[in-house]
Design a protein around this motif. Sequence first.
Motif, PDB file in Angstrom:
ATOM      1  N   ARG A   1      10.239   0.885 -10.897  1.00 59.37           N
ATOM      2  CA  ARG A   1       9.065   0.515 -11.679  1.00 59.37           C
ATOM      3  C   ARG A   1       7.915   0.079 -10.776  1.00 59.37           C
ATOM      4  O   ARG A   1       6.757   0.163 -11.158  1.00 59.37           O
ATOM      5  N   ALA A   2       8.226  -0.430  -9.573  1.00 58.96           N
ATOM      6  CA  ALA A   2       7.178  -0.867  -8.654  1.00 58.96           C
ATOM      7  C   ALA A   2       6.384   0.340  -8.162  1.00 58.96           C
ATOM      8  O   ALA A   2       6.913   1.448  -8.037  1.00 58.96           O
ATOM      9  N   VAL A   3       5.104   0.126  -7.898  1.00 58.06           N
ATOM     10  CA  VAL A   3       4.251   1.195  -7.390  1.00 58.06           C
ATOM     11  C   VAL A   3       3.408   0.671  -6.239  1.00 58.06           C
ATOM     12  O   VAL A   3       3.105  -0.516  -6.151  1.00 58.06           O
ATOM     13  N   GLY A   4       3.036   1.581  -5.341  1.00 56.86           N
ATOM     14  CA  GLY A   4       2.149   1.250  -4.250  1.00 56.86           C
ATOM     15  C   GLY A   4       0.790   1.899  -4.459  1.00 56.86           C
ATOM     16  O   GLY A   4       0.641   2.812  -5.283  1.00 56.86           O
TER      17      GLY A   4
ATOM     18  N   LEU B   1      -3.342   7.088  -5.164  1.00 56.43           N
ATOM     19  CA  LEU B   1      -4.197   7.956  -4.361  1.00 56.43           C
ATOM     20  C   LEU B   1      -3.676   9.394  -4.383  1.00 56.43           C
ATOM     21  O   LEU B   1      -4.438  10.353  -4.556  1.00 56.43           O
ATOM     22  N   GLU B   2      -2.368   9.543  -4.222  1.00 54.86           N
ATOM     23  CA  GLU B   2      -1.802  10.892  -4.199  1.00 54.86           C
ATOM     24  C   GLU B   2      -1.803  11.517  -5.587  1.00 54.86           C
ATOM     25  O   GLU B   2      -1.948  12.741  -5.712  1.00 54.86           O
ATOM     26  N   GLU B   3      -1.681  10.703  -6.615  1.00 54.35           N
ATOM     27  CA  GLU B   3      -1.793  11.228  -7.976  1.00 54.35           C
ATOM     28  C   GLU B   3      -3.206  11.771  -8.209  1.00 54.35           C
ATOM     29  O   GLU B   3      -3.380  12.848  -8.800  1.00 54.35           O
ATOM     30  N   ALA B   4      -4.221  11.046  -7.750  1.00 54.71           N
ATOM     31  CA  ALA B   4      -5.603  11.529  -7.885  1.00 54.71           C
ATOM     32  C   ALA B   4      -5.807  12.802  -7.076  1.00 54.71           C
ATOM     33  O   ALA B   4      -6.515  13.722  -7.507  1.00 54.71           O
ATOM     34  N   ALA B   5      -5.166  12.883  -5.894  1.00 56.64           N
ATOM     35  CA  ALA B   5      -5.330  14.052  -5.029  1.00 56.64           C
ATOM     36  C   ALA B   5      -4.717  15.312  -5.635  1.00 56.64           C
ATOM     37  O   ALA B   5      -5.095  16.428  -5.255  1.00 56.64           O
ATOM     38  N   GLU B   6      -3.778  15.156  -6.566  1.00 56.12           N
ATOM     39  CA  GLU B   6      -3.206  16.331  -7.225  1.00 56.12           C
ATOM     40  C   GLU B   6      -4.282  17.135  -7.948  1.00 56.12           C
ATOM     41  O   GLU B   6      -4.174  18.356  -8.088  1.00 56.12           O
ATOM     42  N   ARG B   7      -5.340  16.485  -8.374  1.00 56.65           N
ATOM     43  CA  ARG B   7      -6.406  17.156  -9.118  1.00 56.65           C
ATOM     44  C   ARG B   7      -7.331  17.957  -8.201  1.00 56.65           C
ATOM     45  O   ARG B   7      -8.244  18.640  -8.675  1.00 56.65           O
TER      46      ARG B   7
ATOM     47  N   VAL C   1       0.820  -1.213   0.000  1.00 57.20           N
ATOM     48  CA  VAL C   1       0.000   0.000   0.000  1.00 57.20           C
ATOM     49  C   VAL C   1       0.852   1.260   0.000  1.00 57.20           C
ATOM     50  O   VAL C   1       0.470   2.283  -0.569  1.00 57.20           O
ATOM     51  N   ALA C   2       2.020   1.226   0.636  1.00 57.07           N
ATOM     52  CA  ALA C   2       2.847   2.419   0.774  1.00 57.07           C
ATOM     53  C   ALA C   2       3.397   2.874  -0.572  1.00 57.07           C
ATOM     54  O   ALA C   2       3.693   2.059  -1.461  1.00 57.07           O
ATOM     55  N   ALA C   3       3.538   4.175  -0.720  1.00 52.54           N
ATOM     56  CA  ALA C   3       4.066   4.740  -1.963  1.00 52.54           C
ATOM     57  C   ALA C   3       5.502   4.304  -2.183  1.00 52.54           C
ATOM     58  O   ALA C   3       6.287   4.149  -1.244  1.00 52.54           O
TER      59      ALA C   3
ATOM     60  N   THR D   1      -1.526   9.738   4.876  1.00 52.12           N
ATOM     61  CA  THR D   1      -0.916   9.038   6.005  1.00 52.12           C
ATOM     62  C   THR D   1      -1.725   7.767   6.229  1.00 52.12           C
ATOM     63  O   THR D   1      -2.863   7.809   6.702  1.00 52.12           O
ATOM     64  N   ILE D   2      -1.132   6.628   5.870  1.00 47.19           N
ATOM     65  CA  ILE D   2      -1.844   5.359   5.846  1.00 47.19           C
ATOM     66  C   ILE D   2      -1.989   4.790   7.252  1.00 47.19           C
ATOM     67  O   ILE D   2      -1.040   4.789   8.044  1.00 47.19           O
ATOM     68  N   SER D   3      -3.159   4.278   7.541  1.00 44.79           N
ATOM     69  CA  SER D   3      -3.404   3.656   8.843  1.00 44.79           C
ATOM     70  C   SER D   3      -2.654   2.341   8.990  1.00 44.79           C
ATOM     71  O   SER D   3      -1.995   2.109   9.994  1.00 44.79           O
ATOM     72  N   SER D   4      -2.765   1.469   7.988  1.00 44.84           N
ATOM     73  CA  SER D   4      -2.264   0.104   8.118  1.00 44.84           C
ATOM     74  C   SER D   4      -1.500  -0.293   6.867  1.00 44.84           C
ATOM     75  O   SER D   4      -2.082  -0.403   5.784  1.00 44.84           O
TER      76      SER D   4
END
Length: 330
Positions: free
Chosen positions: A30-33, A38-44, A22-24, A54-57
């Motif tokens: 090349r690997a992605v979390g 989520l943060e890419e979407a939040a840029e909009r 889950v973590a960025a 800030t991820i809970s788990s």
Amino acid sequence: MGSARARYLVYFQYLGTGFNGVAAVRGAQRAVGVQNFLEEAAERLNSVEPVKFTISSRTDAGVHALSNAAHLDVLRRPGLPPFSAQVLAEALNTHLRHPAIRVVKAFRVPDDFHARFAATSRTYLYRLATGCLRPGQLSLFERNLCWALRADSLDVTAMREAAGHLLGTHDFSAFQSAGSTAQSSVRTLRHISVFPSPASPFVLPEESRKLQFWSLEFESQSFLYRQVGSALVLRGRGCGGAKAPAADWALGSQVRRMTAVLVAVGLGALAPTQVKAILESRDPLGKHQKCVAPAHGLFLKSVLYRDLGKRRSLQSRAPQASRDEPPPPC
């Protein structure tokens, strides 16, 4: 009129297949979390400051989530009011570029709310399937959602007896990676259950007669996350007495290690009392505690922020919640 900063608690779910957890993942890898998307979407959202989740788990690569959580801050331009929680959730879903991630719900929360430290309970679900006597026998639609065991059955009574030794407050050093840098390996396991699951709707009727699905649930305020070190990931019949299992090397979590040991009990490779001895050994390098159940059978089921007596969870209570009211303080 000054800028309006608002903090939100967001619940989201994802199929972990193909994600590096889950973590960025930062940098040119090349690997992605899940967090990257989520943060890419939040840029909009056009926040004055970059939006960070800030991820809970934290979950390992390949692990799924029915309900994970995170908090984020959005600072809008002067003169613009904060987004409502519903608008925020809809906007994130609109701009998410990965079909395996979905924002389920959002709440406004106080500025000092912390998604990780305020959580009062986390529940993980692990799915098993018995009766998979041949490779490829399991439905395509279940292969990344459960651990397929070659055994015809499990000794569930023995597994439940073994699980009883793990309940309560213990030093779980034996179930963490060797070389862990965690300050404390003491955790309180509040609940473990082993129970049969309904037949999968994704399995053909003629196949379902040969297969049995099982679920293991673990609840604690927190679990030991993967640390420095490696562990053997087993497929097939399980840890101990495994029939030539395929293996690779990966970092593992406490829940997956406990699952592997309980499956070994269910297969007759361990006695229930040996689980108590493993726990008390505090040795992560023992033969059985090095085994880690495959990531694709594990789901983060829920994260709770209510008083434990009321237990308001996303799944059971969120549909009745007011759209913009935050969960009550822990």
